[in-house]
Design a protein around this motif. Structure first.
Motif, PDB file in Angstrom:
ATOM      1  N   GLY A 231      -3.970   4.197  -2.047  1.00  0.00           N
ATOM      2  CA  GLY A 231      -4.046   3.819  -1.040  1.00  0.00           C
ATOM      3  C   GLY A 231      -4.891   2.891  -0.145  1.00  0.00           C
ATOM      4  O   GLY A 231      -4.217   2.207   0.530  1.00  0.00           O
ATOM      5  N   SER A 232      -5.914   3.067  -0.229  1.00  0.00           N
ATOM      6  CA  SER A 232      -7.301   1.877   0.177  1.00  0.00           C
ATOM      7  C   SER A 232      -7.472   1.129  -0.513  1.00  0.00           C
ATOM      8  O   SER A 232      -7.307   0.702  -2.256  1.00  0.00           O
ATOM      9  CB  SER A 232      -8.071   2.708   0.426  1.00  0.00           C
ATOM     10  N   GLY A 233      -7.572  -0.095  -0.217  1.00  0.00           N
ATOM     11  CA  GLY A 233      -8.400  -1.425  -0.972  1.00  0.00           C
ATOM     12  C   GLY A 233      -9.011  -2.303  -0.359  1.00  0.00           C
ATOM     13  O   GLY A 233      -9.236  -1.243   0.963  1.00  0.00           O
ATOM     14  N   GLN A 234      -9.979  -2.938  -0.803  1.00  0.00           N
ATOM     15  CA  GLN A 234     -11.350  -3.440  -0.587  1.00  0.00           C
ATOM     16  C   GLN A 234     -11.626  -4.688  -0.724  1.00  0.00           C
ATOM     17  O   GLN A 234     -10.987  -4.822  -2.393  1.00  0.00           O
ATOM     18  CB  GLN A 234     -12.349  -2.679  -0.458  1.00  0.00           C
ATOM     19  N   ILE A 235     -11.671  -5.783  -0.221  1.00  0.00           N
ATOM     20  CA  ILE A 235     -11.620  -7.350  -0.572  1.00  0.00           C
ATOM     21  C   ILE A 235     -13.089  -7.520  -0.477  1.00  0.00           C
ATOM     22  O   ILE A 235     -14.005  -7.428   0.352  1.00  0.00           O
ATOM     23  CB  ILE A 235     -10.787  -7.966   0.423  1.00  0.00           C
ATOM     24  N   THR A 236     -13.498  -8.494  -1.115  1.00  0.00           N
ATOM     25  CA  THR A 236     -15.118  -8.547  -1.726  1.00  0.00           C
ATOM     26  C   THR A 236     -15.158  -9.676  -2.523  1.00  0.00           C
ATOM     27  O   THR A 236     -14.483 -10.461  -2.932  1.00  0.00           O
ATOM     28  CB  THR A 236     -15.820  -7.665  -2.297  1.00  0.00           C
ATOM     29  N   ARG A 237     -15.965 -11.032  -1.999  1.00  0.00           N
ATOM     30  CA  ARG A 237     -16.645 -11.672  -2.625  1.00  0.00           C
ATOM     31  C   ARG A 237     -16.976 -11.646  -4.113  1.00  0.00           C
ATOM     32  O   ARG A 237     -17.950 -10.675  -4.438  1.00  0.00           O
ATOM     33  CB  ARG A 237     -17.104 -13.080  -2.108  1.00  0.00           C
TER      34      ARG A 237
ATOM     35  N   LEU B 153       0.854  -6.310  -7.946  1.00  0.00           N
ATOM     36  CA  LEU B 153       0.751  -7.174  -6.496  1.00  0.00           C
ATOM     37  C   LEU B 153       1.331  -7.088  -5.816  1.00  0.00           C
ATOM     38  O   LEU B 153       1.655  -6.902  -4.456  1.00  0.00           O
ATOM     39  CB  LEU B 153       0.003  -8.327  -6.604  1.00  0.00           C
ATOM     40  N   ILE B 154       2.553  -8.273  -6.363  1.00  0.00           N
ATOM     41  CA  ILE B 154       3.967  -7.604  -5.540  1.00  0.00           C
ATOM     42  C   ILE B 154       4.371  -7.014  -5.066  1.00  0.00           C
ATOM     43  O   ILE B 154       5.199  -6.492  -3.930  1.00  0.00           O
ATOM     44  CB  ILE B 154       4.901  -9.165  -6.178  1.00  0.00           C
ATOM     45  N   ARG B 155       4.727  -5.947  -5.417  1.00  0.00           N
ATOM     46  CA  ARG B 155       5.756  -4.334  -6.013  1.00  0.00           C
ATOM     47  C   ARG B 155       4.782  -3.148  -5.185  1.00  0.00           C
ATOM     48  O   ARG B 155       5.227  -2.556  -3.987  1.00  0.00           O
ATOM     49  CB  ARG B 155       5.149  -3.733  -6.830  1.00  0.00           C
ATOM     50  N   VAL B 156       3.053  -3.588  -4.459  1.00  0.00           N
ATOM     51  CA  VAL B 156       2.901  -3.038  -3.320  1.00  0.00           C
ATOM     52  C   VAL B 156       2.718  -3.477  -1.914  1.00  0.00           C
ATOM     53  O   VAL B 156       3.469  -2.528  -1.163  1.00  0.00           O
ATOM     54  CB  VAL B 156       1.088  -3.826  -3.663  1.00  0.00           C
ATOM     55  N   THR B 157       3.966  -4.398  -1.800  1.00  0.00           N
ATOM     56  CA  THR B 157       3.993  -4.975  -0.600  1.00  0.00           C
ATOM     57  C   THR B 157       5.331  -5.560  -0.155  1.00  0.00           C
ATOM     58  O   THR B 157       6.048  -5.662   0.760  1.00  0.00           O
ATOM     59  CB  THR B 157       3.397  -6.981  -0.195  1.00  0.00           C
TER      60      THR B 157
END
Length: 68
Positions: free
Chosen positions: A4-10, A54-58
């Motif tokens: 349920g959590s995510g992180q976006i990094t370069r 990814l689409i299913r997450v939304t």
């Protein structure tokens, strides 16, 4: 995303799915109903399975702050 959590990094590594900031906003707001729609807008994915995941997450209604 995990648990349920995510992180976006370069990163320098190629990801499973690559999105621009605008594409991420559309994805977050459930704008992509299918993997084909995402690909037509320019989303790049290594596989259909990764993009479909990814689409299913939304599938759930997004929580949008007042200023998005």
């Amino acid at each position: 995303m995990k648990g349920g959590s995510g992180q976006i990094t370069r990163t320098q590594a190629a990801g499973e799915v690559r999105l621009t900031r605008r594409q991420l906003a559309v994805c977050y707001a459930s704008g992509y109903r299918t993997a084909a729609a995402a690909r037509l807008s320019g989303v790049v994915a290594r596989s259909d399975k990764a993009l479909s995941s990814l689409i299913r997450v939304t599938e759930h209604e997004p929580w949008l702050p007042d200023h998005f």
